[in-house]
Design a protein around this motif. Structure first.
Motif: not given
Length: 347
Positions: A171-182
């Motif tokens: 899922g995108i939350l654990k794929d691209l999400g970590p970049h944005l969140i970090d």
């Protein structure tokens, strides 16, 4: 210069594109090889290195540092095994599947005196570094809101089964999400609360492929968005302050150049193309300013330089395990928020 003997846990796209070229370039690392399960590819690019038949064979070698670049659902198991074997570790995003796993890895590394870092290379993207500098310069005044996008147009499901079937890392939350969140945590620290809206938008998709996260800080808000149906991209970064605004399109060229086999260097590498500069519209000394801001050079080499300094000279990791824990806390809060349809407090 001390040589840090380093091995990869896979040599797919991430090993070939994001890790091996920089380990090969940096004089402080010696690339020993990679664990390869079926395809034996690393020796085609680096003939003198090893292709390990198993993780146990890799850990039995004279390895100082292991890059855990396998699917997310395996990160905790493999990183724990690496640390218990007395090796330093770099773990790709998402760091783990749960906060509890992230905290356990951080605890093991601390107990054993080992370095444990998360691979958040996008802190060294040219666009993000420029945003970081504009905020640091204070030209926007007190911040009111920020919005970060990781937009793509790709309605077709991935052929990689682990990306499109429900599992701990899909899922995108654990794929691209970590970049944005970090990036948000790097700039602003941890939020007080999180609201998450998580959806499946592609036909026949059974894993999340659209996210809209709202991070609530005391005096301002940060919105993080990613999805696969954006033909015309929004600015990757929009920051509004009480004096002005800064809008920056996504422009970092490193991933695209690495994918076509270009080798990193320390001079011109990570230089954006003309036309992707950010727009600053603000006020300074009573005068209104509206101008393009030159983009800083990006370079993932700096991440590996930070890893070298951490291991060789006992400096802090460039992205710490504690940073990884904070990202996982926000991911878990977003999942709970989406499920319960309410704001989730982190404190």
């Amino acid at each position: 210069m001390q040589k840090i003997k380093t091995a990869l846990l896979s040599y797919g796209m991430s090993g070939k594109v994001f890790h091996a070229p920089f380990l090969d370039l940096h004089p402080g690392f010696e690339l020993l090889g990679s664990w390869e399960r079926s395809k034996k590819l690393i020796q085609e690019d680096y003939p003198t290195v090893k292709s390990y038949p198993s993780i146990d064979a890799l850990l039995a070698d004279d390895v100082d540092l292991v890059i855990v670049n396998t699917p997310v659902g395996t990160h905790f198991e493999y990183a724990k095994k690496v640390l218990l074997a007395g090796k330093h570790a770099v773990v790709e995003k998402a760091f783990t599947s749960t906060v509890a796993q992230a905290e356990e890895l951080a605890s093991i590394a601390k107990e054993k005196g080992l370095k444990l870092a998360v691979f958040q290379n996008r802190r060294w993207d040219s666009d993000f570094k420029t945003v970081q500098q504009v905020i640091k310069d204070g030209v926007l005044g007190d911040l009111v809101e920020a919005e970060f996008h990781f937009d793509r147009y790709n309605p077709i499901l991935s052929p990689k089964a682990h990306k499109e079937t429900p599992n701990d890392g899909a899922g995108i939350l654990k794929d691209l999400g970590p970049h944005l969140i970090d990036q948000a945590v790097c700039l602003f620290g941890s939020p007080k609360s999180v609201f998450g809206d998580i959806r499946c938008t592609r036909e026949n998709s059974v894993v999340d492929d659209w996210i809209d996260l709202l991070l609530l800080y005391k005096d301002f808000r940060v919105r993080l968005k990613a999805g696969f149906f954006v033909r015309e991209a929004n600015p990757a970064y929009t920051i509004h302050g009480k004096k002005g605004s800064f809008l920056k399109p996504r422009g970092d060229v490193q991933e695209d150049e690495l994918k076509v086999g270009k080798k990193p260097n320390l001079d011109s590498w990570g230089t954006e193309l003309d036309g992707s500069e950010g727009l600053l519209h603000t006020e300074f000394d009573g005068k209104e300013i509206c101008e393009n801001v030159p983009t800083l050079q990006g370079n993932y080499f700096d991440y590996f330089d930070g890893i070298y300094e951490a291991i060789a000279n006992n400096k802090p990791e460039p992205v710490t395990a504690e940073d990884g824990v904070k990202v996982m806390q926000i991911i878990e809060a977003a999942i709970a928020s989406n499920r319960e349809k309410k704001i989730i407090d982190l404190e």
